[in-house]
Design a protein around this motif. Structure first.
Motif, short mmCIF file in Angstrom:
data_model
loop_
_atom_site.label_atom_id
_atom_site.label_comp_id
_atom_site.label_asym_id
_atom_site.label_seq_id
_atom_site.Cartn_x
_atom_site.Cartn_y
_atom_site.Cartn_z
N PRO A 1 13.13 -54.53 86.70
CA PRO A 1 14.20 -54.12 87.63
C PRO A 1 14.84 -52.79 87.19
CG PRO A 1 14.53 -56.38 86.85
CD PRO A 1 13.43 -55.80 86.03
N VAL A 2 15.21 -52.00 88.17
CA VAL A 2 15.92 -50.73 87.93
C VAL A 2 17.33 -50.90 88.48
CG1 VAL A 2 16.00 -48.27 88.52
CG2 VAL A 2 13.80 -49.38 88.05
N PRO A 3 18.36 -50.73 87.64
CA PRO A 3 19.72 -50.98 88.11
C PRO A 3 20.12 -50.13 89.32
CG PRO A 3 19.67 -50.84 85.71
CD PRO A 3 18.31 -50.42 86.20
N LEU A 4 20.78 -50.79 90.26
CA LEU A 4 21.35 -50.13 91.43
C LEU A 4 22.82 -49.85 91.11
CD1 LEU A 4 21.13 -49.17 94.38
CD2 LEU A 4 21.64 -51.53 95.10
N ASP A 5 23.13 -48.56 90.97
CA ASP A 5 24.41 -48.06 90.47
C ASP A 5 25.21 -47.54 91.67
OD1 ASP A 5 26.37 -46.67 88.92
OD2 ASP A 5 25.04 -44.91 88.73
N VAL A 6 26.18 -48.34 92.12
CA VAL A 6 26.92 -48.00 93.34
C VAL A 6 28.23 -47.30 92.98
CG1 VAL A 6 28.13 -48.96 95.34
CG2 VAL A 6 25.90 -49.88 94.68
N HIS A 7 28.40 -46.11 93.50
CA HIS A 7 29.60 -45.29 93.28
C HIS A 7 30.41 -45.31 94.57
CE1 HIS A 7 31.18 -40.88 92.66
NE2 HIS A 7 32.16 -41.77 92.69
N LEU A 8 31.51 -46.04 94.54
CA LEU A 8 32.34 -46.18 95.74
C LEU A 8 33.35 -45.04 95.81
CD1 LEU A 8 33.20 -49.99 95.73
CD2 LEU A 8 31.43 -48.82 97.06
N MET A 9 33.26 -44.26 96.87
CA MET A 9 34.29 -43.26 97.16
C MET A 9 34.94 -43.72 98.46
SD MET A 9 31.96 -39.99 96.11
CE MET A 9 30.46 -40.99 96.17
N VAL A 10 35.67 -44.82 98.34
CA VAL A 10 36.25 -45.49 99.52
C VAL A 10 37.66 -45.95 99.17
CG1 VAL A 10 33.97 -46.32 100.21
CG2 VAL A 10 35.46 -47.84 98.92
N GLU A 11 38.46 -46.13 100.20
CA GLU A 11 39.81 -46.62 100.04
C GLU A 11 40.20 -47.39 101.30
OE1 GLU A 11 42.61 -43.46 99.45
OE2 GLU A 11 44.27 -44.83 99.14
#
Ligand code: DX5
Ligand code: ZN
Length: 231
Positions: free
Chosen positions: A65-75
């Motif tokens: 598995p390859v990590p899924l790195d989620v960067h949230l730019m949300v508010e």
């Protein structure tokens, strides 16, 4: 161990599955997934359904598995953070000023089974880390203002990386120090020497004809970082 995390923001959105497969074949360690809401940042990208679809491609040819790195730019953050955990995110990072209750958001992500990240814009102090560092798995320093790929690296980030590295080392915890924005072959060694261990690169990888050549060139540069520098 250094990690290279290609940002699919600069990939061909009409062929995301193929792009993710190819960049993993080329040696990507993580897949960086930028989520923008046209509210916290002036741009709009993709949501949990696309993350769930991409997750199926986050695996090497031999099944690792390859990590899924989620960067949230949300508010606000909480509902979407939970939705991305549900979609299969391995790490979920958010900007502390976008969450009313940072400790609660970190706990929510952790309880949903993902690793947690706090993201700091170029103009944002690291103060939010102070009382929650025991709940943080990753510190992400933005080296551009968030919202767009292809921007120039902001030089003051080097000093901030050094500062964050000391905070992390003092905590004694296993926390990755990631840098995002304007990272390229010609500056990745300096970013590592300052103390970063995880590198997001969008245009510097997806903008090249050969993803493998781009990633190999970055690893060659990382190999020049003196022992004792970086991690
Ligand atoms: C910017 C995003 C970055 C972006 C980086 O808001 O968080 O991940 O894709 O793109 P480059 O590497 O082109 O600066
Ligand atoms: Zn990002």
């Amino acid at each position: 161990m250094y990690r290279i995390a290609p940002s699919i923001l600069s990939a061909d959105f009409a062929n995301l599955g193929t792009e993710v497969r190819e960049v993993i074949e080329a040696g990507a360690d993580w897949i960086h997934f930028d989520v923008m809401d046209n509210h916290y940042v002036p741009n709009l990208t993709v949501g949990p359904a696309v993350a769930a679809a991409i997750k199926r491609y986050c695996v090497t040819g031999d099944g690792t598995p390859v990590p899924l790195d989620v960067h949230l730019m949300v508010e606000p953050v909480d509902e979407l953070a939970a939705a991305f955990c549900e979609a299969g995110a391995d790490l979920v990072s958010f900007h502390p000023e976008a969450s009313r209750h940072v400790d609660r958001t970190l706990s929510l992500i952790h309880d949903a089974g993902a690793k947690t990240g706090l993201v700091f814009n170029p103009g944002t102090s690291l103060a939010a880390l102070e009382w929650v560092i025991d709940k943080v798995d990753l510190v992400l320093l933005m080296s551009v203002n968030p919202g767009f790929g292809g921007q120039a690296f902001i030089e003051s980030t080097y000093e901030k990386i050094d500062f964050a590295r000391r905070l992390i080392d003092d905590s004694g915890r296993d926390i990755r120090l990631q840098v995002d924005g304007g990272v390229k072959t010609d500056n990745i060694a300096d970013v590592a020497a300052a103390g970063a261990d995880t590198f997001v690169a969008g245009s510097a990888i997806f903008g090249q004809a050969s993803y493998r050549d781009a990633i190999d060139a970055m690893r060659t540069e990382l190999g020049t970082v003196a022992q004792g520098e970086g991690k």
